[in-house]
Design an enzyme around this catalytic site. Structure first.
Site, mmCIF file in Angstrom:
data_model
loop_
_atom_site.group_PDB
_atom_site.id
_atom_site.type_symbol
_atom_site.label_atom_id
_atom_site.label_comp_id
_atom_site.label_asym_id
_atom_site.label_seq_id
_atom_site.Cartn_x
_atom_site.Cartn_y
_atom_site.Cartn_z
ATOM 1 N N LYS A 166 110.206 30.780 15.484
ATOM 2 C CA LYS A 166 111.025 30.884 16.690
ATOM 3 C C LYS A 166 111.578 29.519 17.141
ATOM 4 O O LYS A 166 111.208 28.481 16.610
ATOM 5 C CB LYS A 166 110.202 31.532 17.807
ATOM 6 C CG LYS A 166 109.600 32.870 17.407
ATOM 7 C CD LYS A 166 110.648 33.836 16.863
ATOM 8 C CE LYS A 166 110.100 35.221 16.584
ATOM 9 N NZ LYS A 166 109.074 35.270 15.533
HETATM 10 C C1 LIG Z 1 112.572 40.443 18.007
HETATM 11 C C2 LIG Z 1 111.112 40.125 17.948
HETATM 12 N N1 LIG Z 1 110.277 40.716 18.817
HETATM 13 C C3 LIG Z 1 108.958 40.453 18.811
HETATM 14 C C4 LIG Z 1 108.405 39.587 17.896
HETATM 15 C C5 LIG Z 1 106.937 39.367 17.896
HETATM 16 O O1 LIG Z 1 106.591 38.048 18.157
HETATM 17 P P1 LIG Z 1 105.107 37.522 17.885
HETATM 18 O O2 LIG Z 1 105.049 37.113 16.462
HETATM 19 O O3 LIG Z 1 104.984 36.361 18.837
HETATM 20 O O4 LIG Z 1 104.171 38.605 18.215
HETATM 21 C C6 LIG Z 1 109.230 38.943 16.975
HETATM 22 C C7 LIG Z 1 108.666 38.008 15.979
HETATM 23 O O5 LIG Z 1 109.078 37.931 14.851
HETATM 24 C C8 LIG Z 1 110.623 39.228 16.993
HETATM 25 O O6 LIG Z 1 111.453 38.663 16.110
#
Ligand SMILES: Cc1ncc(COP(=O)(O)O)c(C=O)c1O
Length: 419
Positions: free
Chosen positions: A192
């Protein structure tokens, strides 16, 4: 075109340095990695939440262990469960669907348009008596028609949740993402815009919602000023997710937040220079981005005429040496982009369950959804864009020469595959 590897495409991680080390070391030396109490808490997570609100204008922010857990918290904070449906786009991440399914509600797919985010026209058509919320997903660092989606939700009296996991620092019309809906959720996972390895942020405006989110991210209850659980308040006796952020992650995320404007500026500038460099190639489409100034820039999406051309395009870009360390592909056809596309998610297509009784699909209150379709073909525009697009990661530390090489390579390849 190029033999030298481009930098890793982990935007925040590329910027980890002295600032992160100093803050993490403070936590370590204070022997206080827990946010609520300890020998000498450094208040990293508190400071992160405060600076997050100040940076983007949010009323409240609660740091969590991941965006996946943050999305589940959002469902519970809004009391979503069996008998409800949540509308969400076909281009998303598996965590979005998981949050809805684990809440006991039913996901209902909405088509996307060439902004690669929810299509307001299909959304309006699909809002029905069971719809409790819409989950808009700001894919690949940029929002789509989010103000329009927010207006539809308000008019139709359904809650809007924003998945901002991929879009920390993004905005639309000068308004930060996460401020269009009731709740916004960010991620600090490695891929991210900023990272603490794992981590996330849940934002909202409403104080009562904030109180529920605080309790839900913890053990279901508020805490007193000493950080002890307060079970006395009958209005806030919930079931918590146990996904607090540690002070170590908080220290990392805080140092990264302070660098976010520079990280996003670097990616946006590189990406939009590449877009400009491709603008005169007939037959090469680019993702529509309604508000370029609010784009954070980590990905460039190109649109080709068909699936075969998209595959050839991605492979040829790789052959031109546009690759990361160890030859890692930076440009892939969307067909190879995994769990971001509804029809690539087996647990959705097959309606699997974590429990023996088939919950939530089998829940009597969810019988209204028996005819919902999750297999390829359910969303015509989404399927079309999925088949004929390619995605290129834009590094956050590209030199001018790197960007020039990418433009030259893409121009060469586009001419070749489109001729
Ligand atoms: C659009 C989206 N939502 C949610 C997530 C989930 O994030 P996390 O890995 O912090 O749980 C991601 C991670 O890839 C994502 O790209």
């Amino acid at each position: 075109m190029r033999t030298l590897a481009l930098p890793h495409e982990f935007p925040g991680a590329n910027w980890i340095g002295e600032e992160e080390r100093v803050l993490v070391e403070r936590v370590v030396m204070a022997r206080s990695p827990f946010r609520f109490y300890g020998e000498n808490p450094q208040r990293m997570v508190d400071t992160l939440e405060r600076e997050w609100c100040a940076s983007f204008g949010h009323g409240h922010a609660v740091a969590v262990a991941s965006a996946t857990s943050g999305l589940s918290i959002a469902m519970s904070a809004l009391r979503i469960g069996p008998g409800d449906e949540v509308l969400l786009p076909g281009y998303l991440w598996i965590s979005c669907v998981a949050a809805v399914v684990r809440s006991g509600a039913i996901p209902r797919l909405v088509d996307i348009d060439d902004s690669f985010t929810i299509d307001p026209v299909d959304l309006e058509r699909k809002i029905g008596p069971r719809t409790r919320a819409v989950l808009v997903v700001h894919m690949n660092g940029a929002p789509g028609h989010v103000a329009e989606v927010a207006a539809i939700c308000e008019r139709r009296s359904v809650a809007l949740i924003e998945d901002c996991a991929q879009a920390a620092g993004a905005s639309s019309g000068g308004r930060a993402v996460g401020r269009f809906g009731a709740i916004g959720v960010f991620s600090f996972q490695l891929n991210k815009n900023i990272t603490s390895g794992e981590g996330g942020m849940v934002v909202c405006e409403d104080p009562a919602l904030h109180r529920r989110i605080v309790a839900l991210h913890d053990l279901g209850y508020a805490r007193d000023v000493n950080g002890r659980l307060d079970t006395g308040d009958e209005s806030c006796q919930l079931w918590g997710y146990g996904v607090r952020m540690s002070e170590l992650a908080g220290a990392l995320a805080l140092a990264q937040l302070r660098k976010l404007p520079r990280i996003a500026d670097a990616m946006r500038a590189a990406k939009w220079r590449i877009r400009e460099g491709l603008s005169d190639i007939p037959g090469l489409g680019l993702r529509t981005i309604p508000c370029p100034a609010g784009d954070t820039g980590p990905f460039l999406i190109t649109l080709l005429r068909d699936e075969e051309t998209a595959r050839r395009f991605a492979a040829a870009v790789h052959s031109e040496g546009i690759a990361g360390p160890g030859g890692r592909p930076l440009c892939v056809s969307m067909r190879d982009w995994g769990l971001h596309w509804y029809s690539n998610i087996p647990s959705l297509v097959r309606r699997t369950s974590n429990s023996r009784d088939g919950f939530p699909w089998s829940h009597p209150q969810n019988s209204f959804a028996a005819g919902y379709d999750y297999d390829v073909g359910a969303l015509p525009s989404c399927d079309d864009l999925h088949a004929r697009s390619a995605i290129l990661s834009i590094g956050s530390t590209l030199a001018e020469q790197d960007v020039d090489d990418i433009i030259l390579a893409l121009r060469k390849v586009a001419r070749l595959v489109l001729s």
